[in-house]
Scaffold this motif. Sequence first.
Motif, PDB file in Angstrom:
ATOM      1  N   ASN A 123     -37.877  -8.019 -33.173  1.00  0.00           N
ATOM      2  CA  ASN A 123     -38.996  -8.441 -32.770  1.00  0.00           C
ATOM      3  C   ASN A 123     -39.137  -8.822 -31.337  1.00  0.00           C
ATOM      4  N   LYS A 124     -39.168  -7.889 -30.481  1.00  0.00           N
ATOM      5  CA  LYS A 124     -39.316  -7.789 -28.891  1.00  0.00           C
ATOM      6  C   LYS A 124     -40.211  -8.995 -28.347  1.00  0.00           C
ATOM      7  N   GLU A 125     -41.358  -9.051 -29.059  1.00  0.00           N
ATOM      8  CA  GLU A 125     -42.377  -9.777 -28.424  1.00  0.00           C
ATOM      9  C   GLU A 125     -41.932 -11.260 -28.389  1.00  0.00           C
ATOM     10  N   VAL A 148     -31.878  -4.912 -31.982  1.00  0.00           N
ATOM     11  CA  VAL A 148     -32.122  -3.752 -32.893  1.00  0.00           C
ATOM     12  C   VAL A 148     -32.823  -2.621 -32.633  1.00  0.00           C
ATOM     13  N   ASP A 149     -33.650  -2.994 -31.516  1.00  0.00           N
ATOM     14  CA  ASP A 149     -34.560  -1.898 -30.662  1.00  0.00           C
ATOM     15  C   ASP A 149     -33.718  -0.740 -30.356  1.00  0.00           C
ATOM     16  N   SER A 150     -33.933   0.425 -30.898  1.00  0.00           N
ATOM     17  CA  SER A 150     -32.831   1.540 -30.362  1.00  0.00           C
ATOM     18  C   SER A 150     -32.392   1.644 -28.939  1.00  0.00           C
ATOM     19  N   GLU A 151     -33.390   1.381 -28.031  1.00  0.00           N
ATOM     20  CA  GLU A 151     -32.779   1.552 -26.570  1.00  0.00           C
ATOM     21  C   GLU A 151     -32.084   0.315 -26.258  1.00  0.00           C
ATOM     22  N   HIS A 152     -32.263  -0.663 -26.741  1.00  0.00           N
ATOM     23  CA  HIS A 152     -31.416  -1.966 -26.159  1.00  0.00           C
ATOM     24  C   HIS A 152     -30.190  -1.891 -27.231  1.00  0.00           C
ATOM     25  N   PHE A 215     -47.014   0.282 -23.426  1.00  0.00           N
ATOM     26  CA  PHE A 215     -46.871  -1.062 -23.598  1.00  0.00           C
ATOM     27  C   PHE A 215     -45.505  -1.587 -24.213  1.00  0.00           C
ATOM     28  N   ASN A 216     -45.120  -0.303 -25.360  1.00  0.00           N
ATOM     29  CA  ASN A 216     -43.899  -0.754 -25.842  1.00  0.00           C
ATOM     30  C   ASN A 216     -42.877  -0.699 -24.935  1.00  0.00           C
ATOM     31  N   LYS A 217     -43.000   0.248 -24.085  1.00  0.00           N
ATOM     32  CA  LYS A 217     -41.895   0.324 -22.829  1.00  0.00           C
ATOM     33  C   LYS A 217     -41.938  -0.863 -22.113  1.00  0.00           C
ATOM     34  N   GLY A 218     -43.352  -1.394 -21.717  1.00  0.00           N
ATOM     35  CA  GLY A 218     -43.287  -2.619 -20.825  1.00  0.00           C
ATOM     36  C   GLY A 218     -42.618  -3.696 -21.408  1.00  0.00           C
ATOM     37  N   LEU A 219     -42.947  -3.928 -22.812  1.00  0.00           N
ATOM     38  CA  LEU A 219     -42.140  -5.027 -23.599  1.00  0.00           C
ATOM     39  C   LEU A 219     -40.703  -4.958 -23.698  1.00  0.00           C
ATOM     40  N   GLU A 220     -40.348  -3.694 -23.743  1.00  0.00           N
ATOM     41  CA  GLU A 220     -38.871  -3.318 -23.696  1.00  0.00           C
ATOM     42  C   GLU A 220     -38.123  -3.490 -22.349  1.00  0.00           C
ATOM     43  N   LEU A 221     -39.093  -3.249 -21.163  1.00  0.00           N
ATOM     44  CA  LEU A 221     -38.304  -3.458 -19.948  1.00  0.00           C
ATOM     45  C   LEU A 221     -38.091  -5.093 -19.896  1.00  0.00           C
TER      46      LEU A 221
HETATM   47 MG    MG Z   1     -37.745   0.849 -28.867  1.00  0.00          MG
END
Ligand code: MG
Length: 394
Positions: A123-125, A148-152, A215-221
């Motif tokens: 839950n990145k949000e 859990v986010d694959s990038e992180h 925006f997913n990438k923005g949230l992930e940033l």
């Molecule tokens: Mg991701």
Amino acid sequence: MNHRIAILGSTGSIGCSALQVIEHLGEPYRATGLGAHSRLEQLVQQVRRHRPTAVVVTGEDADEAALRQIADCGAELYRGSQGMCRLVERDDVDVVLAAVVGAAGLPAVLATVKAGKRLALANKESLVVAGSLVIPEARRSGAEIIPVDSEHSAIFQALQCGRRDQVQRVILTASGGPFRNATAGQMHNATLQDALNHPTWRMGNKNTIDSATLFNKGLELIEACWLFDLPPEQIEIVIHPESVIHSMVEFVDGSVLAQLSPPDMRMPIQYAITYPSRLRGSTKRLNLAEPFQFRFQPPDVDRFPAVRIAYDVARRGGTLGAVMNAANEEAVAAFCGGKIAFGEISRAVELTIEAHRLQPSPTLDDLLEADRWAREAVAGLLAESKLRKFAHAP
Ligand code: MG
Ligand code: NDP
């Protein structure tokens, strides 16, 4: 002990994958807690199969018969957002997999870190809204946050190869979503079906639309800034359409470490549960004997303003993360409901941010108020017809 897991958002894409991972791992890994919002038929099936000791239902008008069926399985039943917080505090929960979508996941994320438990975070949000509270709270309590986010997850793994002061930059990869090669005009008029047609990942609708706007990438940033204590300038977003390199870390000597695997969320979910152990995985292996290609390109910030907006929000901080996230959630819902064009999602977020008076050091109440304010601001934009409509059926 990291074996007794509560999955909040168990009926979603991540939640279902997490249950598969737990089944694959077998004893001593167990889902002792499950939580869902509206898909109660599916939740009842999960309860029958996994026999959790506790279940939380957050949706208000829950079907009484389904609630009875859950109780009949011997699970203690909790209700509402407060119920999620009580569930994560239980003695028979060691790890909380936060897989609720949106800012609704924040209270339970905070309760988990306050309780000093491992947070496996999808839950990145919640970090975008309240990283300024969640991270210090985790430091105080000693709670581990494993992404859990694959990038992180990839960054978390690569960072183990050097010290923090040896990191030059982090390279956050993005698939580019379904509109990677679309023109601005095609994007503006994209239908819901077009936007949901993600080339590499199968996810819940909100995350899929976020991947289409970037925006997913923005949230992930912003998620990465909080998780790894990095300024946004040290994080570079790169489009990598194959979604095999999940992200990279460059160290000061110029060495770049990457984590690779075919795109399948069960891989980072398992790692977040078993870390620091690595156990046998169930997912498809990388086969380099097949012809393959890895492509990279910078994101086009004109077509994907979300990237520019998120860097700005990451730099300015305060209440802006909460505002960006809430405005985005509302704009995505408006697009999915056929009320605005795809191209208006970023504009709705940008207009809301422009109208917001930033508070630099917000309390939880300030952040919740900023979230509420931003949702009303988007509703106002819709009511005043300041956002262009599109004629796709909801
Ligand atoms: Mg991701
Ligand atoms: P889904 O939409 O598939 O699932 C969302 C889950 O949250 C469902 O179980 C849903 O319950 C529950 N839920 C919805 N609203 C509420 C609420 N108000 N309170 C409590 N629970 C609620 O989403 P995903 O699984 O795709 O994503 C979940 C999170 O993981 C998101 O933050 C996303 O960004 C992140 N993530 C997802 C990835 C993916 O591959 N899917 C990859 C990386 C991160 P119900 O279904 O019963 O209504």
